[in-house]
Every structure is written in C-alpha cells, then in structure tokens.
Design a protein around this motif. Structure first.
Motif, PDB file in Angstrom:
ATOM      1  N   VAL A 248       0.844  -1.188   0.000  1.00  0.00           N
ATOM      2  CA  VAL A 248       0.000   0.000   0.000  1.00  0.00           C
ATOM      3  C   VAL A 248       0.884   1.244   0.000  1.00  0.00           C
ATOM      4  O   VAL A 248       1.999   1.229   0.523  1.00  0.00           O
ATOM      5  CB  VAL A 248      -0.936   0.017   1.221  1.00  0.00           C
ATOM      6  CG1 VAL A 248      -1.973  -1.094   1.089  1.00  0.00           C
ATOM      7  CG2 VAL A 248      -0.155  -0.121   2.525  1.00  0.00           C
ATOM      8  N   GLU A 249       0.368   2.308  -0.583  1.00  0.00           N
ATOM      9  CA  GLU A 249       1.135   3.550  -0.672  1.00  0.00           C
ATOM     10  C   GLU A 249       1.228   4.240   0.693  1.00  0.00           C
ATOM     11  O   GLU A 249       2.274   4.751   1.055  1.00  0.00           O
ATOM     12  CB  GLU A 249       0.463   4.481  -1.687  1.00  0.00           C
ATOM     13  CG  GLU A 249       1.051   5.873  -1.789  1.00  0.00           C
ATOM     14  CD  GLU A 249       2.499   5.884  -2.249  1.00  0.00           C
ATOM     15  OE1 GLU A 249       2.938   4.924  -2.905  1.00  0.00           O
ATOM     16  OE2 GLU A 249       3.207   6.859  -1.920  1.00  0.00           O
ATOM     17  N   ARG A 250       0.111   4.220   1.429  1.00  0.00           N
ATOM     18  CA  ARG A 250       0.086   4.911   2.715  1.00  0.00           C
ATOM     19  C   ARG A 250      -0.525   4.022   3.785  1.00  0.00           C
ATOM     20  O   ARG A 250      -1.344   3.148   3.486  1.00  0.00           O
ATOM     21  CB  ARG A 250      -0.716   6.209   2.633  1.00  0.00           C
ATOM     22  CG  ARG A 250      -0.107   7.249   1.729  1.00  0.00           C
ATOM     23  CD  ARG A 250      -0.651   8.637   1.986  1.00  0.00           C
ATOM     24  NE  ARG A 250      -0.165   9.207   3.228  1.00  0.00           N
ATOM     25  CZ  ARG A 250       1.073   9.681   3.420  1.00  0.00           C
ATOM     26  NH1 ARG A 250       1.955   9.661   2.451  1.00  0.00           N
ATOM     27  NH2 ARG A 250       1.425  10.179   4.584  1.00  0.00           N
ATOM     28  N   ARG A 290       5.430   7.512   5.111  1.00  0.00           N
ATOM     29  CA  ARG A 290       4.200   7.009   4.494  1.00  0.00           C
ATOM     30  C   ARG A 290       3.113   6.699   5.522  1.00  0.00           C
ATOM     31  O   ARG A 290       2.096   6.129   5.171  1.00  0.00           O
ATOM     32  CB  ARG A 290       4.531   5.767   3.651  1.00  0.00           C
ATOM     33  CG  ARG A 290       5.313   6.149   2.397  1.00  0.00           C
ATOM     34  CD  ARG A 290       6.034   4.971   1.764  1.00  0.00           C
ATOM     35  NE  ARG A 290       5.109   4.056   1.109  1.00  0.00           N
ATOM     36  CZ  ARG A 290       5.501   2.968   0.440  1.00  0.00           C
ATOM     37  NH1 ARG A 290       6.792   2.684   0.338  1.00  0.00           N
ATOM     38  NH2 ARG A 290       4.627   2.180  -0.135  1.00  0.00           N
TER      39      ARG A 290
END
Lengths: 321, 321
Positions: A248-250, A290
């Motif tokens: 996941v990006e964040r 992140r």
C-alpha cells in the motif's frame, strides 16, 4: 473535507453511518456533499436483540439531534466487529457484543424502513479514512486499539481477500520468543502494540494503561520503557508487513491508541527509521514518511459506515476451492 | 494444460516467453490454444548489451527448435529480475545480470521486429502459475530460490501495489535475534528459507547445499536439523504473511528449492500445522491445505512471460504522493 473518491451522495438525502463498538456506538449523519450534519455517541446493548435495538435507537436519536426524520434518511451503514457477510448483512462471532449469528441488515432494516448495509468495522473505518484523507490509490488503515487489525482500500474499494483475513497483520508473529497472544501464538504483532496485551503486561491499575506506560517511561521506569519500545516496534512491524505484502502507498493509523497523539506517531516513525538504518532496501521505502495518524476522536469509522451504506453491493468473484 | 483464465491466444500465432535468470534463460513458444510448442534453455550473458543479445538469440534458437520463423511470432514476453517498469519495458538494478538501466523492450523489440513486453520475473511466474493451475480468484506465487519473493495475482491480473514491493515478504523480519540478512535486517524470512542464506549458514562444499542439508538432517546431523527446521519455518512464515495481509486463497510455491519435491512440501505443511496447534484462529485458516508446490522444472515462469507478452498494457492508477 475533501472527498477525492467519488461518493455519490449528491442529489440524495441523508446517509447515516454507525460504528458499533463493544461499549458505544458512534453515529454520524452525512449530507449530500459528504458533510457531517450531526454526530452522537450512545451505549451499545449486549446480545443480539439489544444490538438491533441499539442500532435503531441510535438512528432515531441521531435524527432528533440533527433535526430530521427517518424519511429523510436514504441509507444506514453499520460497521461492527466480527465476521460480516457484506452481501447479506449477517454478523457472525462478534464475541464482545454477545452476537453469535445475527441478520442485522434484515432486522434493523425492517424496523427502520430504511435499507441497511453492514460491514466489518475495521474495513468500514478503512474506507472512511481513505475518503476523509482523499487517498485515491492504495492505503491500509491500521487500527491500534485493544487489538490490532488493518483494512486495505484500493482505488476506493475495500480489499476483501479470499476468506476475510486481509489485513489481519495483528496475528503475524515477529518474535518466536515473544509474549503469548490471546490467539494462541507467540510474539504476534498484537502482543507488541495491542492495548489489551500492553495493559496485561503492565499489570497496574489505571484507566488508560498505555498512556500510563508512556508517562512512566518518560519518568524513567524500566518496565515501562521496555513496553514503550514494544509498542513502537509493533506498530512499525505492522506497517512493514502491510507494505512488504500488499504494498500500500500509505498507512493511516486509527483506533483508541491515537489518543496518545504525536507520542505514538513520532515513536512509530522513529522505530521505522531505526529498523531501516542497516538496510538500504528498507531505507529506500521511506516508510516513516508514508504513515499518518488520525486525530483522536476522528469520525472515520462511522463516516466509512455511511459510505458503505451508500454503496451498491457487488458480489465478489472469489474461488473458495 | 487448463488455462482457466482466458488468455486470448486463439486465432493468433505464436507467443514466446523468456524467463531470464542470472545464469540461464528458459524459453517457451506457446501456441494458439495455450499449448507449449517448444522449449529450450540457454546461458544468459552478463551486462546490458549481452542481455539484449541473449534475448534475441534465445528467440531465434527457440524458433529453430520449434520449426517456425520470427514472422510467426506475435509477441515476446520477458520475465527478468530487478525493478521493471512494465509500461515502458525498462529494467533497473538487475544486479545479478550486470544491468543498471536497460531499455530491454525497445532494444530487443527493434532487433527482433516483434513487440516485446517485460515484467519482473517473480510477477511473470506468478501469472504463469495462476494460468497453468487454473486459479481464478486470488493467489500468491512464493518463489523459494537463492532469495525469497512472492508475486500476487488476483482475478488473472498481477497485483502491482504502489511502489513495486508487493509480495516482498522475504524481507519481513520474524525474529529480532535471527541471522543477519543480505538486506541489512535481522531474521528476515529469507534468512530462514532462502537457498543463499541456508548455503552460507551450512558453509560446507557441495553443488546443492539445501539438498545436502536435508540429507544430513535425515542422517541425524544436528546443525543440518536446525537448518531444516529453519527452512520449513521460514516457508510457513511466508505463507502466513501472505494470507494474513493480502488474504490470497492459495499459495503456489515455485523456484529452485522445488527440486526438493515432497520433502519441501511436506515440511512446510507440517510447520504450518504445528504453528497453528495452539491457535484456533490459525487452525481455522487451514493454511496447510492451501499451499501447493510446482513440479521441479515447471515452465511457469517462461509461460507467464508469454502471457505478459500477450497482454495489452493498462496504465496503473496509483498515487505516488
């Protein structure tokens, strides 16, 4: 509030979202532009009948608070612990609520005369956090409360996985010699950063044991310092597990422990940095940049439930071979 | 071979797939019905120019082997280690091949006069395994070779994640006191079940160190028995990490260590069962029934590359915020 994921509330009426917890229900009324029109908290009843009554009464109380009637409500969404069949709205094994098997969508929907959709609470909160934070790509919502679990949202859709264990990183073991987990394994991430596990390990009276741990650690108590390190280490391990598997990006951190505020955020960020010190690969992931923390008292979970209520169910195509 | 995921090769000509490894290229020619028409292995050259030459020569050698010409080839797909931009076909940081930055799709495509698509080798192998095994829902391909990495496929599509670390479970630490990993962390899953890490820990001469470890363990050598336990424990930890995060329905194990055959499969299954013994939650997941091993020498990686070559690229919508 920026709703970057398109939640089609415009032109409709009011969407109600309820986050049903073991002791309280957090209820929000969401208007056509995604704005929160009213919010209240009420106690949750224990047992299947009482949970249905609590949901119906929370909707009516919210309507009274917001100055609207049941007929103005387009949909009700409910986030609730336990195994939830999002297609049928049935809840299984919500042990903290005394629920073994409950057709919550059917029973509450008939009593209210409003369509009710039901979702696992962490998944609903993940969707709510994604919408509230305007995240369009992939994200995980990491709930640090009594227990530890995560929900994953990709392009505005809850990632369900095959059998309902997506995001269950709380029960990944990261230390074969770690504390015994309630699940029966040793060294689960939840034994490091779950509020329940930390309170048991601390074993001193107090209403907010994890806050007491941080305060005592600041004052130099060695046991507290070790538990504080566990908390930050566990949070960092959960973030690593989510990024090194689902990428996941964040990672948005929510749940009861967010009442610790920046001490929690800074501690997990520092643990991510220190864990990456010796590893160019881990440093290249910039994990400490992140993560973010929801503000304490964020309505993300109830708001996410309202988004669930506003969503048309799509049957998942998953092989259960 | 059952191709349950619809790969539209029918009505077209030949699809070539190449799995480019550090020492050899595995090449297959796939016919209109998904059948493998020809297969060969060739050495890989070292360095950027040599890799391009190796790819072009492998395609021509495969055509000679299969009795067809370049003009019969509709597409070439290449699976290759390192960071791959699947949209442009550029390869970065494939250190074992001496590649720093290489426009492989462009250079090989122009020399061949055939469209070339490039994908990370583990991701391509994951897609190939999903198609060969007829898996329609979600699956992970766990590659146990010199290193450890996984690829995730959902509904016939490679799960990319946000920044290319989806399935990188090899570098999740599961023991803070574990062996030092090449990545700089301690106790990474790869230090337990990566062929390279096990060979270093074994530190005795022999062409097939992991096989020697299992043979010596069978003969009662204590060091070998400890490393054998590590191998199975690490494989089980990787399976748990994939299911408790992305919740894939099945985990297909491939890579060089599959030459150990049923000893590897039975060992990881036993480790999954014994790890779940104390945990009703883990037992309920039936992880030991959700893994399978590819046969040694499976063409999954090269076949998956052929599928990649036959696929029209779709730009990912991912926020890189």
């Amino acid at each position: 509030m920026t709703a970057a994921i398109d939640v089609d509330l415009a032109g409709r009426r009011i969407r109600v979202g309820l986050d049903v917890g073991g002791t309280k229900i957090d209820a929000v009324a969401v208007g056509p532009e995604g704005e929160i029109l009213a919010r209240l908290r009420r106690p949750t009843g224990w047992g299947e009948d009482a949970v249905v009554v609590s949901v119906v009464e929370a909707v009516d109380a919210l309507a009274a608070e917001g100055g609207f009637t049941r007929s103005a409500i387009e949909s009700v969404g409910v986030g609730i612990p336990g195994l939830v069949d999002a297609d049928t709205g049935r809840v299984l094994h919500a042990v903290n609520l005394g629920v073994e098997s409950l057709d919550l969508a059917g029973l509450a929907g008939r009593q209210l005369g409003i369509p009710v959709r039901v979702e696992n609470d962490v998944k609903a909160a993940a969707l709510g956090a994604a919408v509230l934070r305007g995240i369009e790509g992939s994200m995980a919502y990491l709930n640090l409360g009594t227990g530890v679990a995560a929900g994953i949202v990709v392009d505005g859709t809850i990632w369900r996985g095959a059998r309902g264990t997506a995001g269950e990183v709380g029960h990944l073991s990261v230390d074969p010699n770690g504390r015994l987990c309630g699940c029966g394994q040793r060294g689960c991430i939840e034994t490091f950063c779950g509020g329940g596990a930390l309170a048991r390990a601390w074993d001193r009276p107090g209403a907010l044991p994890v806050r007491d741990i941080l305060d005592s650690a600041d004052a130099g108590d060695e046991h507290a310092m070790a538990l504080r390190a566990d908390l930050f280490h566990g949070g960092a391990a959960a973030v690593r597990a989510l990024v090194l598997s689902a990428d996941v990006e964040r990672v948005i951190i929510g749940g009861g422990l967010t009442s610790l505020g920046d001490r929690l955020h800074a501690g997990i960020r520092a643990a991510l940095r220190s864990g990456a010190e010796a590893s160019a690969f881990m440093r290249s992931l910039h994990l400490d940049e992140r993560i973010e923390l929801l503000p304490a008292g964020s309505p993300a979970a109830a708001f996410g439930a309202a988004v669930v209520g506003a969503t048309t169910p799509t049957k998942e195509i998953v092989s259960h071979g």
